[in-house]
Scaffold this active site. Structure first.
Site, PDB file in Angstrom:
ATOM      1  N   HIS A 131      18.637  49.882  37.593  1.00  0.00           N
ATOM      2  CA  HIS A 131      17.208  49.991  37.836  1.00  0.00           C
ATOM      3  C   HIS A 131      16.956  50.391  39.283  1.00  0.00           C
ATOM      4  O   HIS A 131      17.873  50.382  40.118  1.00  0.00           O
ATOM      5  CB  HIS A 131      16.493  48.665  37.543  1.00  0.00           C
ATOM      6  CG  HIS A 131      16.194  48.458  36.094  1.00  0.00           C
ATOM      7  ND1 HIS A 131      17.089  47.877  35.229  1.00  0.00           N
ATOM      8  CD2 HIS A 131      15.107  48.767  35.346  1.00  0.00           C
ATOM      9  CE1 HIS A 131      16.561  47.831  34.014  1.00  0.00           C
ATOM     10  NE2 HIS A 131      15.360  48.360  34.064  1.00  0.00           N
ATOM     11  N   LYS A 135      13.130  46.546  41.852  1.00  0.00           N
ATOM     12  CA  LYS A 135      13.126  45.563  40.763  1.00  0.00           C
ATOM     13  C   LYS A 135      13.643  44.240  41.292  1.00  0.00           C
ATOM     14  O   LYS A 135      14.743  44.167  41.864  1.00  0.00           O
ATOM     15  CB  LYS A 135      13.970  46.046  39.589  1.00  0.00           C
ATOM     16  CG  LYS A 135      13.893  45.108  38.391  1.00  0.00           C
ATOM     17  CD  LYS A 135      14.395  45.754  37.121  1.00  0.00           C
ATOM     18  CE  LYS A 135      14.269  44.818  35.931  1.00  0.00           C
ATOM     19  NZ  LYS A 135      12.871  44.432  35.663  1.00  0.00           N
TER      20      LYS A 135
END
Length: 233
Positions: A131, A135
């Protein structure tokens, strides 16, 4: 619909664009600088905030009879409290670790594969998720959902962010790389071959569209639902 956006980061802004394209109105945009707001302006709320405020956002909606869709991860230690509050208030609530149609198909494929591989002990299972660097939680909620799907359909008992000699654990590698919307893979490896399945998101649009579709579906419904209910899978 009149939509409240609880969380106005990257996902919130993408949801706003798609909601407007679909003819909805954004009546609230709540971020970390918002001191107070009236949730009753909205027909429905979509929560993509941060873990420390997600439960308060959801509770505020349910206490004011505003149905809420949440895609925030990292707060699930209070998920049962949210379910109980929804039932107590006769409200409407959808939580999903991922609202993408493709990812929800991937969830089903993952469980089916886990059932097939259950008795093939020569294969070692592992997972990887990638990600963007902003995040906050690791592993991702999507990765945890994938791991739980495997656990439900195999002899695995838990997942871990470290590789150990514990054969009942599923090792998950969590990587954070700039501007990666989300990539998840599940691998079964033996001495003779490797079987892997993978989902790669090319943008946030799929997540945002799924969240808006879920909100459209939830209006006038009572209960706690999942994307399986929304998509009929």
């Amino acid at each position: 619909m009149k939509i409240a956006l609880l969380g106005y980061g990257r996902m919130g802004k993408t949801i706003e664009q798609i909601a407007l394209q679909r003819g909805h109105t954004i009546v609230l945009k709540v971020d970390e600088n918002t001191e107070s707001y009236d949730i009753n302006k909205a027909d429905i709320a979509i929560d993509f905030s941060i873990p420390v405020v997600a439960f308060n956002n959801i509770s505020n909606c349910l206490n004011n009879n505003v149905p809420v869709v949440s895609g925030t991860t990292g707060w699930l230690n209070k998920f049962n409290n949210a379910k109980e509050l929804c039932q107590q208030k006769n409200g409407g609530f959808i939580y999903a670790s991922n609202f993408s149609l493709g990812v929800n198909i991937f969830f089903e494929l993952n469980e089916y594969l886990a059932k097939m591989m259950r008795n093939l002990k020569q294969y070692q299972i592992s997972m990887e998720e990638i990600h963007h660097t902003k995040k906050l939680d690791a592993p991702s909620g999507t990765a945890i959902t994938l791991a739980e799907g495997i656990i439900k359909n195999s002899d695995k008992e838990s997942w871990a962010l470290t590789v150990t000699n514990n054969t009942t654990e599923i090792p998950i590698v969590a990587k954070r790389i700039d501007d990666v919307p989300g990539t998840h893979s599940v691998e079964y490896k033996s001495d003779v071959d490797t079987i892997d399945i993978k989902h790669t998101a090319h943008s946030r649009d799929g997540f945002a569209l799924g969240a808006v579709i879920a909100a459209e579906w939830l209006v006038d419904k009572k209960g706690v639902f999942t994307m399986k209910d929304v998509l009929g899978i």
